[in-house]
Design a protein around this motif. Structure first.
Motif, mmCIF file in Angstrom:
data_model
loop_
_atom_site.group_PDB
_atom_site.id
_atom_site.type_symbol
_atom_site.label_atom_id
_atom_site.label_comp_id
_atom_site.label_asym_id
_atom_site.label_seq_id
_atom_site.Cartn_x
_atom_site.Cartn_y
_atom_site.Cartn_z
ATOM 1 N N LEU A 45 55.417 41.157 30.740
ATOM 2 C CA LEU A 45 55.855 42.440 31.299
ATOM 3 C C LEU A 45 55.846 43.520 30.220
ATOM 4 O O LEU A 45 55.425 44.651 30.466
ATOM 5 N N LYS A 46 56.296 43.167 29.024
ATOM 6 C CA LYS A 46 56.289 44.141 27.923
ATOM 7 C C LYS A 46 54.853 44.524 27.562
ATOM 8 O O LYS A 46 54.549 45.710 27.390
ATOM 9 N N LEU A 51 61.443 41.028 44.399
ATOM 10 C CA LEU A 51 61.172 42.425 44.733
ATOM 11 C C LEU A 51 60.855 43.236 43.467
ATOM 12 O O LEU A 51 59.923 44.031 43.439
ATOM 13 N N GLU A 52 61.635 43.005 42.399
ATOM 14 C CA GLU A 52 61.372 43.705 41.130
ATOM 15 C C GLU A 52 60.006 43.323 40.566
ATOM 16 O O GLU A 52 59.275 44.172 40.066
ATOM 17 N N LEU A 53 59.674 42.047 40.671
ATOM 18 C CA LEU A 53 58.383 41.588 40.158
ATOM 19 C C LEU A 53 57.233 42.256 40.902
ATOM 20 O O LEU A 53 56.253 42.683 40.296
ATOM 21 N N ARG A 54 57.364 42.360 42.211
ATOM 22 C CA ARG A 54 56.319 43.029 42.992
ATOM 23 C C ARG A 54 56.212 44.502 42.601
ATOM 24 O O ARG A 54 55.122 45.038 42.443
ATOM 25 N N ALA A 113 54.525 44.749 39.208
ATOM 26 C CA ALA A 113 53.086 44.490 39.326
ATOM 27 C C ALA A 113 52.361 45.740 39.804
ATOM 28 O O ALA A 113 51.297 46.092 39.295
ATOM 29 N N ARG A 114 52.936 46.423 40.769
ATOM 30 C CA ARG A 114 52.327 47.672 41.262
ATOM 31 C C ARG A 114 52.347 48.749 40.182
ATOM 32 O O ARG A 114 51.366 49.456 39.973
ATOM 33 N N TYR A 121 52.465 48.403 36.938
ATOM 34 C CA TYR A 121 51.587 48.064 35.811
ATOM 35 C C TYR A 121 50.151 47.792 36.243
ATOM 36 O O TYR A 121 49.297 47.503 35.408
ATOM 37 N N ARG A 122 49.912 47.858 37.552
ATOM 38 C CA ARG A 122 48.580 47.619 38.106
ATOM 39 C C ARG A 122 48.030 46.256 37.662
ATOM 40 O O ARG A 122 46.890 46.129 37.202
ATOM 41 N N ARG A 123 48.864 45.261 37.784
ATOM 42 C CA ARG A 123 48.504 43.886 37.440
ATOM 43 C C ARG A 123 48.901 42.980 38.599
ATOM 44 O O ARG A 123 49.927 43.225 39.256
ATOM 45 N N PRO A 124 48.130 41.942 38.852
ATOM 46 C CA PRO A 124 48.535 41.002 39.896
ATOM 47 C C PRO A 124 49.807 40.255 39.500
ATOM 48 O O PRO A 124 50.028 39.992 38.314
ATOM 49 N N VAL A 125 50.623 39.915 40.479
ATOM 50 C CA VAL A 125 51.842 39.156 40.213
ATOM 51 C C VAL A 125 51.480 37.843 39.516
ATOM 52 O O VAL A 125 52.166 37.413 38.593
ATOM 53 N N GLY A 126 50.379 37.233 39.923
ATOM 54 C CA GLY A 126 49.942 35.981 39.305
ATOM 55 C C GLY A 126 49.678 36.131 37.822
ATOM 56 O O GLY A 126 49.948 35.223 37.035
ATOM 57 N N TRP A 127 49.173 37.279 37.398
ATOM 58 C CA TRP A 127 48.942 37.514 35.966
ATOM 59 C C TRP A 127 50.271 37.630 35.232
ATOM 60 O O TRP A 127 50.447 37.081 34.149
#
Length: 144
Positions: free
Chosen positions: A31-32, A69-72, A75-76, A78-84
């Motif tokens: 995340l960082k 919810l925070e993870l989703r 992801a939005r 940071y424009r990264r998939p949650v899986g990443w």
């Protein structure tokens, strides 16, 4: 004898907790990395999620769990998939994206100068005459 003991259940709660802690730290590090890649400050993320900046810091340090919810939302953002973010999939990061963001606010004239300089650097790194030609071109541009 309990069913768990009869089944030979070898789950060790201490080991599971250690694994969870390690995964939480890895998630925080990703995340960082993602936040820094898009050029956001922890304050920016806190504002976007509606949480204190200290919570963003704790998440990135692996000391606070992230809700689904925070993870989703992250992801939005940071424009990264949650899986990443979870370390379950790899994506190829675009090297030009930070450059694009850095030049977005420049005037058209400044963008042209940045483009000419990037072309100069690219050509200067090539062996042979391309680098010399680029340097001559840049020198001629500076003279005008």
């Amino acid at each position: 004898m309990t069913d768990q003991a009869q089944a030979g259940d070898s789950r060790d709660p201490t080991r599971e907790r250690d694994t969870d802690d390690a995964e939480q730290e890895q998630l925080g590090a990703r995340l960082k990395e993602a936040r820094e890649y898009v050029g956001l400050l922890q304050e920016d993320v806190a504002g976007a999620l509606g949480i204190p900046r200290t919570s963003v810091h704790a998440i990135e340090a692996g000391k606070r769990k992230v809700t689904g919810l925070e993870l989703r939302r992250l992801a939005r953002l940071y424009r990264r998939p949650v899986g990443w973010l979870l370390g379950e999939e790899e994506i190829e990061l675009n090297d030009a994206e930070p450059l694009f963001r850095a030049t977005a606010a420049l005037s058209e004239e400044d963008k042209e100068q940045v483009l000419r300089f990037a072309e100069f650097l690219a050509a200067a790194g090539k062996p042979g005459t391309a680098g010399r030609q680029a340097r001559r071109g840049a020198a001629a541009t500076e003279a005008t």
